[in-house]
Motif scaffolding. Sequence first.
Motif, short mmCIF file in Angstrom:
data_model
loop_
_atom_site.label_atom_id
_atom_site.label_comp_id
_atom_site.label_asym_id
_atom_site.label_seq_id
_atom_site.Cartn_x
_atom_site.Cartn_y
_atom_site.Cartn_z
N ILE A 42 0.85 -1.19 0.00
CA ILE A 42 0.00 0.00 0.00
C ILE A 42 0.89 1.24 0.00
O ILE A 42 1.74 1.39 0.88
CB ILE A 42 -0.93 0.01 1.22
CG1 ILE A 42 -1.88 -1.20 1.18
CG2 ILE A 42 -1.75 1.30 1.27
CD1 ILE A 42 -2.77 -1.34 2.42
N GLY A 78 -3.72 3.26 5.95
CA GLY A 78 -3.29 1.88 6.13
C GLY A 78 -1.89 1.58 5.65
O GLY A 78 -1.42 0.44 5.76
N ALA A 79 -1.19 2.59 5.10
CA ALA A 79 0.19 2.35 4.66
C ALA A 79 1.09 2.10 5.86
O ALA A 79 0.89 2.65 6.94
CB ALA A 79 0.69 3.55 3.87
N PRO A 89 -7.18 1.34 0.78
CA PRO A 89 -6.37 0.13 0.97
C PRO A 89 -7.06 -1.15 0.51
O PRO A 89 -6.38 -2.14 0.24
CB PRO A 89 -6.11 0.12 2.48
CG PRO A 89 -7.17 0.96 3.09
CD PRO A 89 -7.46 2.03 2.07
N TYR A 128 -5.84 -3.17 -2.40
CA TYR A 128 -4.63 -3.98 -2.27
C TYR A 128 -4.92 -5.37 -1.69
O TYR A 128 -3.99 -6.16 -1.53
CB TYR A 128 -3.59 -3.21 -1.45
CG TYR A 128 -3.15 -1.99 -2.23
CD1 TYR A 128 -2.03 -2.02 -3.04
CD2 TYR A 128 -3.93 -0.84 -2.22
CE1 TYR A 128 -1.67 -0.92 -3.80
CE2 TYR A 128 -3.58 0.27 -2.99
CZ TYR A 128 -2.46 0.22 -3.78
OH TYR A 128 -2.12 1.29 -4.56
N THR A 133 -7.02 1.21 9.61
CA THR A 133 -5.57 1.42 9.63
C THR A 133 -4.86 0.28 10.35
O THR A 133 -3.87 -0.28 9.85
CB THR A 133 -5.23 2.77 10.30
OG1 THR A 133 -5.80 3.83 9.54
CG2 THR A 133 -3.73 2.97 10.40
N TYR A 190 -5.11 -3.04 8.20
CA TYR A 190 -4.28 -3.08 6.99
C TYR A 190 -2.79 -3.06 7.30
O TYR A 190 -1.99 -3.65 6.55
CB TYR A 190 -4.67 -1.95 6.03
CG TYR A 190 -5.90 -2.29 5.22
CD1 TYR A 190 -5.83 -3.16 4.13
CD2 TYR A 190 -7.16 -1.79 5.57
CE1 TYR A 190 -6.96 -3.50 3.40
CE2 TYR A 190 -8.30 -2.12 4.84
CZ TYR A 190 -8.20 -2.97 3.76
OH TYR A 190 -9.31 -3.32 3.04
N GLN A 231 -0.29 -6.12 6.08
CA GLN A 231 0.96 -5.91 5.33
C GLN A 231 2.18 -6.44 6.09
O GLN A 231 3.12 -6.93 5.49
CB GLN A 231 1.15 -4.43 5.02
CG GLN A 231 0.22 -3.91 3.95
CD GLN A 231 0.44 -2.44 3.73
OE1 GLN A 231 1.16 -2.04 2.83
NE2 GLN A 231 -0.15 -1.63 4.58
#
Length: 524
Positions: free
Chosen positions: A329, A335-336, A430, A433, A473, A476, A480
Amino acid sequence: MATRSQTAAVLLAGALSLAACASGGTSQAPAASGSKTLVIDTSFDLKTADPGRTYEPTGLFVDKALYETLLTFDGADVTKPVPALAESYELSEDGKTLTLKLKQGATFADGSPVTADDVVFSLTRVRDMKGTPSFLLDGVEVAKDGDSTITMTSKAANPALPYILPNPALGIINSKLAKQNGATTDPQDKAEQYLNSTSAGSGPYEIESFNVSSQVTLKANPKYYGTKPAYDKVVIRNVEAATQKLNVQRGDSQVALNLSGDQVTGMPATMQVKKIASANVIFLLANQDSGVSKTTTNAKFVEAVRKGVDYAGLLELAGEGSAQAPGVIPSQLLGALPAGQAAKRDVEGAKAALAASGLSNPTVKLEYPSELTVNGLSFQPLAERVQANLKEVGITVDLQPAPVTTALDNYRNGKEEMGLWYWGPDYPDPSDYLAFLPGKTVGLRAGWKEGAAKEIEAAGEKAAAAIGDDARTAAYTDLQTKLNASGPFVPLIQPGQNIVTTASVTGLEYHPVWTVDIADLGAK
């Protein structure tokens, strides 16, 4: 064919056209000095101005100025949708119903009011006409509740919908005018030619002329009900990157959108240079289908690759504006992963992982599109750098470049032993992804079948169902983290988006969906 497969093809074809475009900027326009004309040079990826059909970068850029959407984003911030034609919105607790209140006083370019009927027609047309952006509203029912309320209902929780609605493809059109010119809510729609010559929107600009291969000219909408744009006319020209640089430096244009990191190095101090990571993520994949490879299916081999890549070296290669991708992401999206969670090179750790794999001096094929560039960055030097990095670890990489159509077929069909590709957001949420999960679009391209990673799949289901920014957030970032630990993907970099303007232009912000909001641009 899965929708996102189609979208990826569009994105890849678009990037290819950006790379291949060789127009020399022969369509000239007056410079903005002393006038209210703005000249923007870009590399066209443009098929139509019809918002129900457009999904190419230049089309979204143009339509953002012509049409308004129910929601939008404030400048470059894509983490929170804000009101546009809708003055407020509310998502139900189960995430299935989005209720929007329309603001009063919005008018189309012909002066007629924007109504709930226009909204229902426009969004239903996008969904049911089955053009490229129809997937954005798959499974979403649109209805009006009185004259000022719109309800959008999904069968399953759809917390991404507020992030999807700002897409210019979901611009609201004047339904009465459009119907008079062939618009319908089915594949028989014939309004595209009309919408390529006439604006049927409520945006700050109208079409003056439209040519998909050379130039688009916009004029200010005299009946725009909102803040008047700074420029009376905007000329958007199809120009290759090298000529873009020359034009903006000598004042023939005021904005150059497609310069590489190398091209913006050493720009005169009189130029304004915006260097920012794009929302495209370039990644490696290691195929998990034992029928394709007995090497890349080995988890310790994938660990060796992840630890063996010199990420700092790739960033240096990518140039100005680029950033390492901590996860799949991109950094702009909710959510990165934070930059601190990005992988770091560990050659000894990579050698230890390779030794633990039981593989002795493995050789793998790395496929990638030979002529494709993303944000001015070619895949060839990246592949060569990865090859050199992994050689230090004890892995021989056989580079297998191919024309994009050939490479894309192998990628889509999950036949690449290793692949070097990129993913750009279909929409800045997100949930786009989740395609990287087992059994999903990109997961299958890595030979990663449903049921292959139960813990990761469970984390994906939790993320998909999460409601509210905080919960999403957390879900995700957890997903990841698990993908980075044991998935078949190695996120590498987000190449830079480099935009140059003359000193007279103000208010420019890069946006991952529509690149730049023309109406936000001011003049000194």
